[in-house]
Design an enzyme around this catalytic site. Sequence first.
Site, PDB file in Angstrom:
ATOM      1  N   HIS A 233       0.812  -0.984  -0.129  1.00 52.60           N
ATOM      2  CA  HIS A 233      -0.034  -0.075   0.089  1.00 52.60           C
ATOM      3  C   HIS A 233       0.910   1.135   0.034  1.00 52.60           C
ATOM      4  O   HIS A 233       0.294   2.506   0.144  1.00 52.60           O
ATOM      5  CB  HIS A 233      -0.881  -0.211   1.397  1.00 52.60           C
ATOM      6  CG  HIS A 233      -2.177   0.964   1.141  1.00 52.60           C
ATOM      7  ND1 HIS A 233      -2.426   1.725   2.195  1.00 52.60           N
ATOM      8  CD2 HIS A 233      -3.194   1.049   0.236  1.00 52.60           C
ATOM      9  CE1 HIS A 233      -3.410   2.306   1.948  1.00 52.60           C
ATOM     10  NE2 HIS A 233      -3.977   1.944   0.631  1.00 52.60           N
ATOM     11  N   ASP A 240      16.845  10.576  -8.178  1.00 49.51           N
ATOM     12  CA  ASP A 240      18.260  10.972  -8.084  1.00 49.51           C
ATOM     13  C   ASP A 240      18.792  11.363  -6.612  1.00 49.51           C
ATOM     14  O   ASP A 240      19.931  11.778  -6.313  1.00 49.51           O
ATOM     15  CB  ASP A 240      18.652  12.409  -8.809  1.00 49.51           C
ATOM     16  CG  ASP A 240      18.656  12.223 -10.301  1.00 49.51           C
ATOM     17  OD1 ASP A 240      18.426  10.924 -10.718  1.00 49.51           O
ATOM     18  OD2 ASP A 240      18.380  13.077 -11.165  1.00 49.51           O
ATOM     19  N   HIS A 409      -9.212  11.381   2.163  1.00 49.15           N
ATOM     20  CA  HIS A 409      -8.386  10.002   1.880  1.00 49.15           C
ATOM     21  C   HIS A 409      -7.155  10.434   2.595  1.00 49.15           C
ATOM     22  O   HIS A 409      -5.998   9.533   2.515  1.00 49.15           O
ATOM     23  CB  HIS A 409      -8.165   9.806   0.558  1.00 49.15           C
ATOM     24  CG  HIS A 409      -7.572   8.672   0.312  1.00 49.15           C
ATOM     25  ND1 HIS A 409      -6.255   8.149  -0.263  1.00 49.15           N
ATOM     26  CD2 HIS A 409      -8.130   7.056   0.342  1.00 49.15           C
ATOM     27  CE1 HIS A 409      -6.010   6.951  -0.369  1.00 49.15           C
ATOM     28  NE2 HIS A 409      -7.230   6.367  -0.031  1.00 49.15           N
TER      29      HIS A 409
END
Length: 491
Positions: A233, A240, A409
Site C-alpha cells: 500500500h 536522483d 483520503h
Amino acid sequence: MTNLTVVTSAMSGVRAVLLNPWVYWGLTIAYFATIISIIGVVLSENRNPLKSLAWITVLLLFPIGGLVLYIFFGRSIKNQRMISRRNRRKLMQREEARMSRPDLSGMAPEHRQLLELGRSLNGAPFYAGNDVMLFHHGADKFEQLFEDIEKARQYIHLQYYIIEDDNIGTRLSDLLKRKAREGVKVRVIYDHIGSIHVRNSFFRSMREAGIEVYPFFRVAFPPFATRINWRNHRKLCVIDGMVGYIGGMNVADRYIDGGKDFKTWRDTHMRIKGPAIGALQFSFAVDWNFMGQPLIETDTMAPAVSGDNSAGMQMLTCGPTSEWSNISLLMLKAIGTARKRIYLQTPYFLPPESLLKALQTAALSRVDVRVMMPRKSDSLILTYASYSYIFECLRAGIKIYLYNGGMLHSKTMMIDDEFSSIGSANIDFRSFEHNFESTMFVYSKKVNSELRKQFEVDIQDSERVQPSAWRHRPMHQKAVESVVRLLSPIL
C-alpha cells in the site's frame, strides 16, 4: 444414444452414492472436522483475540463461505524475512555511513523516547535538516512530481499501490518512458491487486521502453490464495536521491477530479528534500530485493537543510512480515505524550482496541481529541464499520467530524505543536496487520501548523457529530454497523 445412456447411467450412480446415508454423514463429518481444525489453527496462532474471534465467527456463521475466506485471507506470514540479513546489513551500514549523528539536545524528552521506540521497532534512524512541501490536492502534487521527474538525470524509483491507465497515469507513463530513453534508470513497483484491472498492455509498453516495472506479490495460480490478502500500500518516489515523495495519493484521475463518485478528493502528500530521502530509498530497495531483483546500491545523499523551518523525520514501515505492528505502536506512544491536542484524519476508522483506548484516555484527560473521516467513503462496508466506533468516541469526549466535501483520503495525525505523521497507513486493522505500509513521523512546528490549518479548513466542509443525534440514528443502521463491526478485524 449409447453415449447418452452411459452418461445418464453414470449420473444416476453418482446420485445414488451421494444419497447413501453413510456417504452423506461421512462428508458432513469430514467437512465439520475441517472447520474445527481451522478454528484450532486460528487459536493456536495466538493472534489478537479480536481477530481470532472474528475468524471463528465467520467460520461458524458462514461455514462454506468462511472456509473459502480463510484460505484466501486468513493465513499469517509474520516474522518471515523480506530481505536476507546480509542484504539488510549492507543497506543499514551504507545508510549509517552516510549519516551524521543529529543533535537531539533541544528535543523534548518524550520525543526522544519516540525516536528510540522507532529505532527499536524498525531500526529506523532519525534524519534532521529536511525541507518539506505539503500537498492537499492531487493536481498540485502531480504537477510538481512531473516537474521533478523532468529534471532526473540518474534514476527514478517510483512505487504506488495503484497506477491507473487513465489520463494522469498515461501522462506519467509517457514521461517515464521518455526519461528511460534518455538513459535515466527507471524502476517502478505497483501492487498487483491494487492495479489488477489495469490493462497488461499499459505496463508492457513501459517495459518495452526500457523501464523496469514489476508487480508486488503477483496474484496468479497456484500461489493465488497465499497472496491476495497481502498488499503493498506504499506510495513512494525517489528521484536522483535528491527529491522524495510520500503520502496517501495513488496515480489516478480521481485524486485530481474526485472521479465519478465524489465532487472532490482530499488527500495529503509530502515532498522532501534532505537526508530523510535515505529512508524512502531504503524502503524501496527492500521491496525491490523482496521481488527477486538485485539489491539497489546508490550512493547519492541529499544534503541537510539548515534554518528554523527544517524538519526532523523518522520513517517507519510495517507489513504482515513484521514482528511488531510498528506504525500503530509508535502512534500509540505518541498519543500518550499529548498535552493539548490530537487531530487525526483517516478515510477508514477501525482502530485496534489499544489505539481506541489511548484516544479515549487522552480525551478523558481533557486533551482536545478530534477525529475526521468521510461521511461517505469509497467503500460502503468500511463506512458502516467506521461508524460503529463513533459512539464509543463520543462518550469519552472525542470530537468526531464527518467530511462532506467529497472523499477524505488523507492519513495524517497532529499532536500538540510539533509532532505530525503523514503516510499510507489508515487507522484500521488492514493497514496495521495486512498491508505493507510506510509513514513518516515529522518533528516540525511549521509542518504541524500547516497540517492543523488544513484540518481547520476541512472542518468548514464537515459536520460535527452530536451525541444526542447519533444515539437516535435509524435502528437498521445500528444493526448493520453492529454486524459489520464483528468483521472489522479482517476487513
